[in-house]
Design a protein around this motif. Structure first.
Motif, PDB file in Angstrom:
ATOM      1  N   GLU A   1      44.121  31.331  46.776  1.00 18.90           N
ATOM      2  CA  GLU A   1      45.212  30.353  46.890  1.00 18.90           C
ATOM      3  C   GLU A   1      44.945  29.152  45.980  1.00 18.90           C
ATOM      4  O   GLU A   1      45.020  27.994  46.384  1.00 18.90           O
ATOM      5  CB  GLU A   1      45.381  29.912  48.347  1.00 18.90           C
ATOM      6  N   LEU A   2      44.632  29.463  44.743  1.00 19.71           N
ATOM      7  CA  LEU A   2      44.243  28.446  43.763  1.00 19.71           C
ATOM      8  C   LEU A   2      45.328  27.400  43.554  1.00 19.71           C
ATOM      9  O   LEU A   2      45.056  26.197  43.565  1.00 19.71           O
ATOM     10  CB  LEU A   2      43.887  29.121  42.436  1.00 19.71           C
ATOM     11  N   GLU A   3      46.545  27.838  43.352  1.00 19.92           N
ATOM     12  CA  GLU A   3      47.620  26.895  43.025  1.00 19.92           C
ATOM     13  C   GLU A   3      47.884  25.932  44.187  1.00 19.92           C
ATOM     14  O   GLU A   3      47.967  24.709  43.987  1.00 19.92           O
ATOM     15  CB  GLU A   3      48.889  27.662  42.667  1.00 19.92           C
ATOM     16  N   ALA A   4      47.995  26.470  45.394  1.00 23.99           N
ATOM     17  CA  ALA A   4      48.258  25.617  46.556  1.00 23.99           C
ATOM     18  C   ALA A   4      47.081  24.695  46.838  1.00 23.99           C
ATOM     19  O   ALA A   4      47.253  23.508  47.152  1.00 23.99           O
ATOM     20  CB  ALA A   4      48.555  26.483  47.779  1.00 23.99           C
ATOM     21  N   GLY A   5      45.864  25.228  46.699  1.00 21.09           N
ATOM     22  CA  GLY A   5      44.675  24.409  46.938  1.00 21.09           C
ATOM     23  C   GLY A   5      44.526  23.284  45.942  1.00 21.09           C
ATOM     24  O   GLY A   5      44.152  22.161  46.292  1.00 21.09           O
ATOM     25  N   ALA A   6      44.832  23.574  44.678  1.00 24.19           N
ATOM     26  CA  ALA A   6      44.759  22.545  43.640  1.00 24.19           C
ATOM     27  C   ALA A   6      45.771  21.440  43.909  1.00 24.19           C
ATOM     28  O   ALA A   6      45.458  20.240  43.787  1.00 24.19           O
ATOM     29  CB  ALA A   6      45.007  23.174  42.270  1.00 24.19           C
ATOM     30  N   GLN A   7      46.964  21.835  44.286  1.00 24.67           N
ATOM     31  CA  GLN A   7      48.007  20.849  44.569  1.00 24.67           C
ATOM     32  C   GLN A   7      47.614  19.956  45.739  1.00 24.67           C
ATOM     33  O   GLN A   7      47.833  18.737  45.717  1.00 24.67           O
ATOM     34  CB  GLN A   7      49.320  21.563  44.867  1.00 24.67           C
ATOM     35  N   ALA A   8      46.993  20.546  46.755  1.00 25.86           N
ATOM     36  CA  ALA A   8      46.571  19.774  47.926  1.00 25.86           C
ATOM     37  C   ALA A   8      45.507  18.739  47.561  1.00 25.86           C
ATOM     38  O   ALA A   8      45.458  17.645  48.143  1.00 25.86           O
ATOM     39  CB  ALA A   8      46.041  20.713  49.002  1.00 25.86           C
ATOM     40  N   LEU A   9      44.673  19.061  46.576  1.00 24.29           N
ATOM     41  CA  LEU A   9      43.615  18.141  46.150  1.00 24.29           C
ATOM     42  C   LEU A   9      44.094  17.149  45.097  1.00 24.29           C
ATOM     43  O   LEU A   9      43.374  16.201  44.758  1.00 24.29           O
ATOM     44  CB  LEU A   9      42.427  18.930  45.598  1.00 24.29           C
ATOM     45  N   GLY A  10      45.268  17.389  44.542  1.00 23.88           N
ATOM     46  CA  GLY A  10      45.789  16.500  43.508  1.00 23.88           C
ATOM     47  C   GLY A  10      45.321  16.846  42.111  1.00 23.88           C
ATOM     48  O   GLY A  10      45.303  15.971  41.227  1.00 23.88           O
ATOM     49  N   TYR A  11      44.978  18.115  41.887  1.00 25.27           N
ATOM     50  CA  TYR A  11      44.506  18.572  40.572  1.00 25.27           C
ATOM     51  C   TYR A  11      45.348  19.767  40.124  1.00 25.27           C
ATOM     52  O   TYR A  11      46.061  20.375  40.925  1.00 25.27           O
ATOM     53  CB  TYR A  11      43.025  18.979  40.631  1.00 25.27           C
ATOM     54  N   THR A  12      45.231  20.099  38.846  1.00 21.99           N
ATOM     55  CA  THR A  12      45.889  21.296  38.350  1.00 21.99           C
ATOM     56  C   THR A  12      44.975  22.506  38.562  1.00 21.99           C
ATOM     57  O   THR A  12      43.749  22.339  38.691  1.00 21.99           O
ATOM     58  CB  THR A  12      46.212  21.170  36.848  1.00 21.99           C
ATOM     59  N   PRO A  13      45.529  23.719  38.576  1.00 20.92           N
ATOM     60  CA  PRO A  13      44.669  24.899  38.679  1.00 20.92           C
ATOM     61  C   PRO A  13      43.630  24.969  37.557  1.00 20.92           C
ATOM     62  O   PRO A  13      42.494  25.401  37.791  1.00 20.92           O
ATOM     63  CB  PRO A  13      45.665  26.063  38.584  1.00 20.92           C
ATOM     64  N   HIS A  14      44.008  24.542  36.356  1.00 17.48           N
ATOM     65  CA  HIS A  14      43.055  24.552  35.241  1.00 17.48           C
ATOM     66  C   HIS A  14      41.894  23.602  35.506  1.00 17.48           C
ATOM     67  O   HIS A  14      40.731  23.919  35.201  1.00 17.48           O
ATOM     68  CB  HIS A  14      43.782  24.158  33.952  1.00 17.48           C
ATOM     69  N   GLU A  15      42.178  22.441  36.083  1.00 15.13           N
ATOM     70  CA  GLU A  15      41.108  21.488  36.416  1.00 15.13           C
ATOM     71  C   GLU A  15      40.201  22.049  37.500  1.00 15.13           C
ATOM     72  O   GLU A  15      38.971  21.872  37.447  1.00 15.13           O
ATOM     73  CB  GLU A  15      41.717  20.158  36.851  1.00 15.13           C
ATOM     74  N   ILE A  16      40.792  22.730  38.465  1.00 15.43           N
ATOM     75  CA  ILE A  16      39.970  23.349  39.511  1.00 15.43           C
ATOM     76  C   ILE A  16      39.081  24.432  38.918  1.00 15.43           C
ATOM     77  O   ILE A  16      37.903  24.557  39.286  1.00 15.43           O
ATOM     78  CB  ILE A  16      40.859  23.933  40.630  1.00 15.43           C
ATOM     79  N   MET A  17      39.611  25.217  37.985  1.00 16.86           N
ATOM     80  CA  MET A  17      38.786  26.234  37.329  1.00 16.86           C
ATOM     81  C   MET A  17      37.669  25.596  36.530  1.00 16.86           C
ATOM     82  O   MET A  17      36.554  26.128  36.463  1.00 16.86           O
ATOM     83  CB  MET A  17      39.656  27.109  36.424  1.00 16.86           C
ATOM     84  N   THR A  18      37.934  24.444  35.930  1.00 16.38           N
ATOM     85  CA  THR A  18      36.896  23.723  35.190  1.00 16.38           C
ATOM     86  C   THR A  18      35.805  23.240  36.142  1.00 16.38           C
ATOM     87  O   THR A  18      34.603  23.413  35.876  1.00 16.38           O
ATOM     88  CB  THR A  18      37.509  22.530  34.432  1.00 16.38           C
ATOM     89  N   ILE A  19      36.213  22.646  37.253  1.00 14.61           N
ATOM     90  CA  ILE A  19      35.235  22.191  38.259  1.00 14.61           C
ATOM     91  C   ILE A  19      34.441  23.374  38.799  1.00 14.61           C
ATOM     92  O   ILE A  19      33.207  23.296  38.955  1.00 14.61           O
ATOM     93  CB  ILE A  19      35.960  21.445  39.399  1.00 14.61           C
ATOM     94  N   ALA A  20      35.120  24.473  39.073  1.00 18.07           N
ATOM     95  CA  ALA A  20      34.439  25.663  39.583  1.00 18.07           C
ATOM     96  C   ALA A  20      33.399  26.173  38.595  1.00 18.07           C
ATOM     97  O   ALA A  20      32.305  26.618  38.987  1.00 18.07           O
ATOM     98  CB  ALA A  20      35.456  26.754  39.889  1.00 18.07           C
ATOM     99  N   SER A  21      33.706  26.088  37.295  1.00 21.07           N
ATOM    100  CA  SER A  21      32.740  26.556  36.287  1.00 21.07           C
ATOM    101  C   SER A  21      31.503  25.658  36.261  1.00 21.07           C
ATOM    102  O   SER A  21      30.386  26.142  36.027  1.00 21.07           O
ATOM    103  CB  SER A  21      33.397  26.614  34.910  1.00 21.07           C
ATOM    104  N   LEU A  22      31.695  24.352  36.485  1.00 21.78           N
ATOM    105  CA  LEU A  22      30.545  23.435  36.541  1.00 21.78           C
ATOM    106  C   LEU A  22      29.683  23.748  37.755  1.00 21.78           C
ATOM    107  O   LEU A  22      28.441  23.746  37.688  1.00 21.78           O
ATOM    108  CB  LEU A  22      31.034  21.988  36.606  1.00 21.78           C
ATOM    109  N   ILE A  23      30.331  24.018  38.874  1.00 18.72           N
ATOM    110  CA  ILE A  23      29.597  24.362  40.102  1.00 18.72           C
ATOM    111  C   ILE A  23      28.827  25.660  39.899  1.00 18.72           C
ATOM    112  O   ILE A  23      27.670  25.777  40.313  1.00 18.72           O
ATOM    113  CB  ILE A  23      30.583  24.497  41.278  1.00 18.72           C
TER     114      ILE A  23
END
Length: 385
Positions: free
Chosen positions: A230-252
């Protein structure tokens, strides 16, 4: 004498030669001939019917044409999605793998597993015994594939190198495919860069798949993961784009393991969302981004001051905020950590044991320095550094 005179004498009228009786007798000749012809036809038809029926009965109980096996030249046969047993049989007969469609159908009917034959490519031989062909097709382990395992955190360059090694295709072929992001199915946010979107998993590629097909499969697997997480919905809930979440996930993915990932996620968000904390100045200061900027695969290499000063938008030691995009391919766990950070005030973390992944967290700078010293001491006695 007339006919009337004969009647008066009580006699039948005389019939001249060639009269009605003679005509009646002559008509009997052709009628008998026709009857004989019809009888002959009926007898012939009956014989034909009997012999044909016997032939059919004979065919019913005789074996269909079949090769004795074990077969000759190696061939690869494709069972297509939705193929019926009869369609498989026709394909096998056309390829001269079986002697007849009937022999294959008979062999399939004699094998209870034939209803579960899977689509794919199978290694067979020319002129095989039909039952041997069925035995190969009912076992999914016989499907011809090239299996390639892509670990979490691999960069595009590492993935291409692995694919070149395992598939035999050239590097240039994969690089050419990467230049067509639309064909690969990349999201618009990726801006044509496949980094982070070639999902880490074990892939089974068919013998007809080309580099573009393989990369497309990997992006398709990412799309599946994005939906499941649920990447898109989760990103929206956090106030980020899916691409930003993927970037953060890659750092993690690059920085942490197991139970520590959600805490590392929190450190990243704390730094991003509190840039004026007086200490970090909005810098993520993640060494993995520096290594990525330098094109290094070995994240365990100690960074020099020259390394830390590398001029790159991916260098989070110099540039505040997130880098332009992912620095590798995060797996499900890292994506989940990015979407669900732990609660805590931490601004720093240090992995003090590189073998176990033990990581310590703090919001105090002096404590952070103590953890760094602990790592230095560890490295003096460990070959993991």
């Amino acid at each position: 004498m007339t006919d009337m005179d004969d009647l008066l004498r009580g006699q039948q009228p005389s019939t001249p030669a060639g009269g009605r009786r003679a005509q009646k007798q002559r008509r009997r000749g052709p009628g008998c001939l026709i009857a004989l012809v019809i009888l002959a036809v009926l007898v012939g038809a009956g014989y034909w019917g009997v012999t044909t029926g016997i032939g059919k009965v004979k065919d019913q109980f005789s074996s269909a044409d079949d090769y004795p096996g074990p077969g000759g030249a190696d061939v690869t046969f494709e069972v297509k999605p939705g193929d019926s047993i009869a369609e498989m049989g026709r394909g096998l007969k056309s390829a001269d793998i079986v002697a007849s469609v009937e022999a294959f159908i008979d062999a399939a009917n004699g094998n209870a597993q034939s209803n579960s034959i899977q689509a794919g490519y199978y290694p067979l031989k020319k002129q095989m015994k039909a039952s041997d062909v069925v035995a190969v097709l009912v076992d999914p382990d016989n499907i011809v594939t090239t299996s390639v395992a892509i670990p979490e955190g691999f960069t595009v360059d590492q993935i291409v190198a692995r694919l070149v090694k395992e598939t035999g295709f050239k590097k240039e072929e994969f690089e050419a495919a990467l230049k067509d992001p639309q064909a690969l199915g990349l999201p618009a946010d990726a801006k044509g860069n496949a980094e982070g979107y070639l999902f880490p998993a074990t892939y089974s590629f068919g013998p007809d798949e080309k580099p573009a097909d393989m990369l497309h499969d990997m992006v398709g697997r990412w799309q599946q993961a994005a939906q499941q997480n649920e990447l898109e919905a989760g990103a929206q809930a956090l106030g980020y784009t899916p691409h930003e979440i993927m970037t953060i996930a890659s750092l993690i993915e690059a920085e942490g393991r197991g139970k520590y990932r959600a805490k590392i996620s929190r450190v990243i968000y704390n730094r991003l969302e509190n840039p004026d904390n007086g200490t970090t100045n909005g810098l993520l200061e993640i060494d993995a981004t520096v290594n990525y900027a330098l094109g290094r695969d070995d994240l365990g290499v100690a960074l020099t001051q020259e390394d830390l000063d590398v001029d790159s938008p991916y260098n989070t030691r110099k540039n505040p905020g997130l880098p332009p995009g992912p620095i590798g391919s995060p797996g499900d766990d890292a994506i989940q950590a990015a979407l669900h950070p732990a609660e805590g005030p931490w601004l720093w973390y240090v992995t003090v044991d590189l073998k176990t992944g033990e990581t310590k967290f703090t919001d105090d700078y002096d404590t952070f320095l103590e953890y760094k010293q602990e790592l230095a001491t560890y490295c003096e006695t460990s070959d993991a550094c």
